[in-house]
Write a protein that holds these residues in place. Structure first.
Motif, PDB file in Angstrom:
ATOM      1  N   VAL A 180       0.835  -1.207   0.000  1.00  0.00           N
ATOM      2  CA  VAL A 180       0.000   0.000   0.000  1.00  0.00           C
ATOM      3  C   VAL A 180       0.868   1.255   0.000  1.00  0.00           C
ATOM      4  O   VAL A 180       0.584   2.231  -0.710  1.00  0.00           O
ATOM      5  N   ASP A 181       1.951   1.239   0.767  1.00  0.00           N
ATOM      6  CA  ASP A 181       2.852   2.397   0.793  1.00  0.00           C
ATOM      7  C   ASP A 181       3.416   2.702  -0.590  1.00  0.00           C
ATOM      8  O   ASP A 181       3.679   3.865  -0.925  1.00  0.00           O
ATOM      9  N   ALA A 182       3.606   1.656  -1.402  1.00  0.00           N
ATOM     10  CA  ALA A 182       4.211   1.833  -2.726  1.00  0.00           C
ATOM     11  C   ALA A 182       3.293   2.561  -3.699  1.00  0.00           C
ATOM     12  O   ALA A 182       3.723   2.937  -4.793  1.00  0.00           O
ATOM     13  N   LEU A 183       2.039   2.789  -3.317  1.00  0.00           N
ATOM     14  CA  LEU A 183       1.127   3.538  -4.180  1.00  0.00           C
ATOM     15  C   LEU A 183       1.477   5.023  -4.232  1.00  0.00           C
ATOM     16  O   LEU A 183       1.036   5.733  -5.139  1.00  0.00           O
ATOM     17  N   GLY A 184       2.249   5.510  -3.268  1.00  0.00           N
ATOM     18  CA  GLY A 184       2.584   6.932  -3.245  1.00  0.00           C
ATOM     19  C   GLY A 184       1.349   7.788  -3.038  1.00  0.00           C
ATOM     20  O   GLY A 184       1.036   8.670  -3.844  1.00  0.00           O
ATOM     21  N   LEU A 185       0.648   7.539  -1.951  1.00  0.00           N
ATOM     22  CA  LEU A 185      -0.657   8.154  -1.718  1.00  0.00           C
ATOM     23  C   LEU A 185      -0.547   9.592  -1.214  1.00  0.00           C
ATOM     24  O   LEU A 185       0.365   9.934  -0.462  1.00  0.00           O
TER      25      LEU A 185
END
Length: 467
Positions: free
Chosen positions: A282-287
């Motif tokens: 989820v962190d890799a989505l760059g939210l």
């Protein structure tokens, strides 16, 4: 528990285990839903529930090991043994070889008592075989260090924390045929052993297989919409639950053997059971706040709710899945966690038919072989064949094609799996980029499962070029 105003007692755990295993075999269905249905139906106490889970999941996880040992003492082929007799042999042998706290007499006698209620005529046959298995054991559940010079892999049945030593060599010789030995020792198809050895080498392949037969840690994600991790950690400690922090800022590892859904912290929506590897995805989505995010294969909503938590409910988060039966669970999780998520039913292969807009982030956590999470998905080990992997790769590529048009220029398509096989990971990414020059690979991450840490996982950030 009562039914129609009358009280009734739950059947013995071993009988329930036989029923679950036979139903699973006949229907070709997963054991976990059947087991949970039994637990709900009878309202099993924690001790009974844990014992049932250990029996059923242990038998499933070590099925090939058990069959190999049992067939040493059969004068008929395994597939000629009837269903309930097979289940009783597996349940009895599992207790004799793997459960140090169960006395030998209880492992045999209580299993036979359960079998009497289903197939009385098979009791003498099963009794004779189980007693042969018991006589074959020299020492139950000891560490390899305790064995010293007596350690011989041909005489050892591997346990999560030691071995059961046999009087005579019954296991394949790893020096003569490593693939056959690993298949029996770790209860996986020989084809899967060869695949792991080809991709990672023998040492790392065996490390992966060792993790696959080890009970997984319980990791929970702090719901940062409702509580800080330190406060949740303190709450667990006050409830006499052992807890330690993970590397991810939302992760906590807890030691709790009961039903997690009964905890007040769960009822209040303070946590979601999720491996640390999923949090890194989820962190890799760059939210960031204000963006539009689609979780294309979302049920039961673990990552979609994490996205909402990460953005403090300040993003448009859509959770889509084509399994209408799992939508109820997604909706329950969304409500319990207080996540602002729109839940829709749709097939990601035809996602463009469902949405008329594009998204800044699209997460495709694709259905996969689960080879990075075999310790959690016990039955997945038997489906890790070339035929099944090829089918999954075909589906994964259809899903990539289906969601690609929904990624806005400059947006990210995050392709993720809990597989460790290159066919489902890097090869799919290479195939996709070969067909879609409007995307480029920004970053990929891959990890094998860790014995006392996160599961195995893969993700690739595929960025759509700006026009």
């Amino acid at each position: 528990m009562s039914k129609g105003g009358r009280s009734f007692a739950a059947p013995p755990s071993r009988l329930l285990a036989l029923e679950v295993l036979v139903k699973s075999s006949i229907r070709g269905s997963f054991v976990e839903p059947l087991m949970h249905d039994v637990q709900r139906r009878y309202g099993l106490a924690d001790a009974e529930r844990r014992f049932l889970e250990e029996l059923v999941m242990g038998v499933v996880r070590r099925r090939l090991t058990l069959i190999h040992i049992i067939t040493n003492f059969l004068d008929v082929k395994w597939n000629k043994v009837e269903d309930y007799a097979q289940a009783a042999l597996l349940v009895g042998a599992y207790q004799l070889l793997f459960m140090r706290k169960v006395p030998e007499y209880a492992a045999i006698d209580a299993t036979l008592d359960a079998l009497k209620r289903k197939r009385r005529h098979a009791v003498n046959f099963v009794n004779a075989v189980l007693r042969s298995v018991a006589r074959a054991v020299a020492v139950r559940c000891v560490s390899e260090a305790e064995l010293g010079d007596d350690f011989d892999p041909r005489r050892c049945v591997l346990l999560p924390d030691g071995v059961t030593l046999l009087k005579q060599p019954r296991m394949p010789d790893p020096t003569q045929d490593f693939v056959k030995f690993a298949s029996v020792c770790y209860s996986v198809p020989e084809e899967f052993v060869r695949t792991l050895e080809e991709q990672f080498g023998r040492r790392r392949a065996e490390e992966v297989l060792l993790v696959s037969v080890t009970p997984p840690p319980v990791c929970v994600r702090t719901n940062r919409l409702k509580i800080h991790r330190n406060a949740l950690r303190k709450s667990f400690l006050e409830s006499a639950i052992d807890v330690k922090t993970g590397k991810h800022p939302a992760a906590l590892y807890i030691r709790f053997h009961g039903d997690l859904s009964t905890l007040q912290q769960h009822k209040k929506g303070w946590f979601y059971v999720q491996d640390e590897s999923a949090m890194w995805v989820v962190d890799a989505l760059g939210l960031t706040a204000g963006i539009r995010v689609l979780d294309a294969c979302a049920a039961p909503g673990g990552k979609a709710t994490a996205i909402a938590e990460w953005t403090r409910n300040q993003a448009l988060v859509v959770a889509m899945d084509d399994d209408i039966r799992r939508h109820r669970k997604t909706l329950e999780n969304v409500k319990r966690l207080g996540a602002d998520v729109l839940v829709v039913c749709g097939d990601a292969r035809r996602a463009a038919d469902t949405f008329s807009c594009q998204f800044d982030r699209v997460l495709l956590d694709a259905p996969c072989s689960n080879t990075g999470v075999l310790r959690r998905r016990a039955e997945a080990r038997y489906r890790a064949t070339k035929e099944n992997i090829d089918k999954l790769v075909h589906l994964q590529r259809q899903l990539l094609e289906g969601v690609a048009p929904l990624v806005a220029p400059g947006g990210i398509l995050l392709y993720a799996t809990c597989s460790i096989l290159k066919q489902e990971n890097d090869e799919n990414v290479e195939w996709f980029l070969g067909k879609h020059n409007e995307f480029y690979l920004r970053r990929r991450r891959f990890a094998l499962p860790q014995l006392r840490g996160p599961d195995g996982f893969f993700y690739a950030q595929l960025v759509r070029k700006r026009k």
